[in-house]
Motif scaffolding. Structure first.
Motif, short mmCIF file in Angstrom:
data_model
loop_
_atom_site.label_atom_id
_atom_site.label_comp_id
_atom_site.label_asym_id
_atom_site.label_seq_id
_atom_site.Cartn_x
_atom_site.Cartn_y
_atom_site.Cartn_z
N ALA A 1 1.28 -1.10 -0.68
CA ALA A 1 -0.54 -0.27 0.48
C ALA A 1 0.94 1.38 0.05
CB ALA A 1 -0.71 0.27 1.36
N HIS A 2 2.00 1.21 0.10
CA HIS A 2 2.93 2.89 -0.08
C HIS A 2 4.39 2.02 -0.17
CE1 HIS A 2 4.74 6.44 1.74
NE2 HIS A 2 5.63 5.80 1.30
N MET A 3 4.38 2.55 -1.95
CA MET A 3 6.33 2.16 -1.39
C MET A 3 7.02 3.21 -3.04
SD MET A 3 6.42 0.25 -5.33
CE MET A 3 7.70 -0.49 -5.00
N HIS A 4 7.93 3.31 -3.25
CA HIS A 4 8.46 4.57 -4.79
C HIS A 4 9.12 3.59 -5.31
CE1 HIS A 4 8.29 8.17 -1.40
NE2 HIS A 4 8.02 6.30 -0.49
N TYR A 5 8.73 3.87 -6.65
CA TYR A 5 9.41 2.50 -7.34
C TYR A 5 10.38 2.95 -7.96
CZ TYR A 5 8.73 4.83 -11.86
OH TYR A 5 8.23 5.88 -12.98
N THR B 1 0.81 10.24 0.57
CA THR B 1 1.68 11.22 1.06
C THR B 1 2.28 10.72 1.66
OG1 THR B 1 2.12 13.64 2.22
CG2 THR B 1 0.26 12.76 3.31
N HIS B 2 2.98 11.19 3.37
CA HIS B 2 4.36 11.04 3.94
C HIS B 2 4.00 11.88 6.13
CE1 HIS B 2 6.64 10.04 1.02
NE2 HIS B 2 6.93 8.55 2.17
N LEU B 3 3.57 11.71 7.31
CA LEU B 3 2.81 12.11 8.54
C LEU B 3 3.71 11.02 8.95
CD1 LEU B 3 0.81 13.53 9.31
CD2 LEU B 3 -0.39 11.19 9.76
N GLY C 1 1.70 8.00 4.58
CA GLY C 1 2.60 6.66 5.30
C GLY C 1 2.59 6.91 5.98
N HIS C 2 3.58 6.13 7.53
CA HIS C 2 4.05 5.68 8.37
C HIS C 2 3.07 6.24 10.21
CE1 HIS C 2 7.71 4.91 6.06
NE2 HIS C 2 7.49 5.62 5.39
N ALA C 3 3.47 7.46 10.13
CA ALA C 3 2.20 7.92 10.70
C ALA C 3 2.21 6.95 12.77
CB ALA C 3 0.69 7.38 10.42
N THR D 1 5.97 -2.13 1.71
CA THR D 1 6.90 -2.71 2.04
C THR D 1 8.09 -0.93 2.76
OG1 THR D 1 7.18 -2.31 -0.96
CG2 THR D 1 6.92 -3.82 0.24
N ASP D 2 7.78 0.18 1.87
CA ASP D 2 8.08 1.46 1.34
C ASP D 2 9.52 1.48 0.70
OD1 ASP D 2 8.55 4.10 1.70
OD2 ASP D 2 9.36 4.52 3.32
N THR D 3 9.68 0.48 -0.35
CA THR D 3 11.08 0.68 -0.54
C THR D 3 10.93 1.60 -1.64
OG1 THR D 3 9.56 -0.89 -2.51
CG2 THR D 3 11.68 -2.14 -1.30
ZN ZN Z 1 7.72 6.47 1.50
#
Ligand code: ZN
Ligand code: GUN
Length: 429
Positions: A74-78, A229-231, A268-270, A319-321
């Motif tokens: 549900a959250h990654m950065h290709y 986004t990120h939090l 993401g993260h929170a 994964t947030d890769t």
């Molecule tokens: Zn991220």
């Protein structure tokens, strides 16, 4: 032509975080089957029942492999596939030292295409059939990802990443270009085939209030899009946001003020949340995404999954890769288990599995299409070998139930456990 894939099945009848003993929320078919028709799941259940419904269907026999919905990241950065496993930095330094230079290389559309294809092929090899990915500032980064996903039949969410401050030359836009280029991408991709557009301000330190305002207006005009986004990932980042936006009640408020919370919002993260932020995330129907390998790798902190779910907040798993250190949702479940232990909560294997499938699908508001074995869903499936290495196999040999049989694969498994992958009914692995 209808097809039947046979193997063991686990199917959720209820949310395993909702209060019932987790194991009781799941049906286990030791001899199960999934009937696939026109790329969708027509039925799933005990093999005799399913076979009787479609006597002419071709059979794919996966033996005692465990057939599950394909994993949902549900959250990654290709664009960060090329900088995964970069040593020694925490978030802000890590972004400046490794991430931004890596993302700069996607100015070359050929490189963006190659990174998108490589990332999606790695995902499939690890049993992941859907992803929500950030792009870079370049509009063609989103085009490349959506095109590569369409070529593989995959349901994905993605967006061009917007940054108009505290970003290096070459990775810098402004409020108007972020809005207009995102709007053009929405028109080009959102709802085309299996694609969903996610409006993507990177995070408050790199998006000014003017940019967040413009993207809030864009989301209001396109409410079926997602917003990612990120939090509150690291304590230093939260302090920086307080300095940048002293008017805000808290970090979430910097998004909330511009309409960037609500159903379809993915944070993401929170990790480091104030009580007000928890309340607003729950009330607004926003989702947070647990990125456990990233949170330990970049040294961000311990996300309290059980507490966040108990607060009524939707939680997905990711994964947030390349901040995360693995493409594997099995490894990601293992990391979530370990972090749960540190917080005093042993997540049940059913809960881990749910987070990696239906939980993430719900965070993305895509549970009608992905993340379950329900009839009508896309036939996005993974078949897991529960004895994929000697170490796993010897532990599984002593298992007394399906959970003991599965847990060694969750804790020690990787792409070697992936025995088959289907996307919209087509076999890909
Ligand atoms: Zn991220
Ligand atoms: N916060 C802002 N950008 C990023 C990113 O690319 N990765 C992670 N983990 N956190 C971020």
């Amino acid at each position: 032509m209808d097809r039947i894939v046979t193997g063991q099945l686990l199917r959720f009848a209820a949310d395993p975080f909702a209060g019932a003993p987790p194991a009781e929320t799941v049906r286990h078919d030791a001899r199960g089957a999934v009937l696939i028709a026109e790329g969708r799941i027509a039925a799933a259940g005990p093999v005799d029942e399913i076979a009787a419904r479609a006597p002419g269907a071709a059979r794919v026999d996966m033996g005692d492999r465990l057939i599950l919905p394909g994993f949902v990241d549900a959250h990654m950065h290709y664009p960060q596939t090329g900088i995964v496993a970069s040593w020694g930095k925490r978030l802000i330094d890590w972004l400046e030292t490794y991430t931004f230079p890596g993302e700069m290389r996607l100015a070359d559309p050929d490189h963006a295409r190659a990174q998108a294809e490589l990332t999606l092929d790695l995902a499939l090899a690890h049993g992941t059939t859907s992803l929500a990915s950030f792009g870079t500032i370049h509009a063609h980064s989103a085009d490349a990802f959506f095109a590569a996903a369409a070529a593989r039949g995959m349901a994905v969410a993605a967006g061009r990443t917007c940054m108009d401050r505290n970003a290096p030359e070459g990775l810098h836009d402004d409020a108007a270009s972020a809005h207009d280029e995102s709007a053009a991408l929405i028109a080009r991709w959102h709802g085309r085939g299996r694609a969903r557009y996610a409006i993507t301000p990177r995070f408050t330190p790199t998006s000014s209030p003017a940019q967040l305002e413009a993207l809030g207006a864009l989301w209001a005009a396109n409410p079926t899009c997602l917003m990612q986004t990120h939090l509150s990932e690291q304590v230093d980042e939260v302090a920086w946001v307080r300095e940048l936006e002293p008017w805000a009640r808290d970090y979430l408020d910097t998004y909330e003020r511009h309409g960037l919370i609500g159903p379809g919002a993915l944070f993401g993260h929170a990790i480091h949340l104030e009580p007000r932020e928890r309340e607003r995330l729950a009330e607004s129907g926003s989702a947070v995404v647990h990125c456990p390998t990233s949170n330990t790798f970049i040294g961000s902190g311990l996300f309290d999954c059980a507490r966040t779910v108990a607060d009524g907040i939707r939680v997905g798993l990711a994964t947030d890769t390349g901040g995360g250190s693995s493409f594997s949702m099995l490894r990601t479940m293992a990391a979530a288990y370990e972090i749960g232990q540190l917080a005093g909560t042993a997540l049940h294997p059913a809960q881990l599995l749910w987070l990696a499938t239906e939980g993430s699908a719900r965070a993305l508001r895509m549970e009608a299409e992905i993340g379950t074995l329900a009839a009508g869903s896309a036939a996005d499936l993974v078949a897991l070998d529960l004895g994929s290495t000697p170490a796993i196999a010897q532990r599984r040999a002593r298992a007394e139930d399906i959970w003991e049989a599965l847990f060694p694969t969750i804790m020690m498994g990787d792409d070697r456990a992936v025995a088959g992958v289907w996307v919209a009914g087509e076999r890909r692995i």
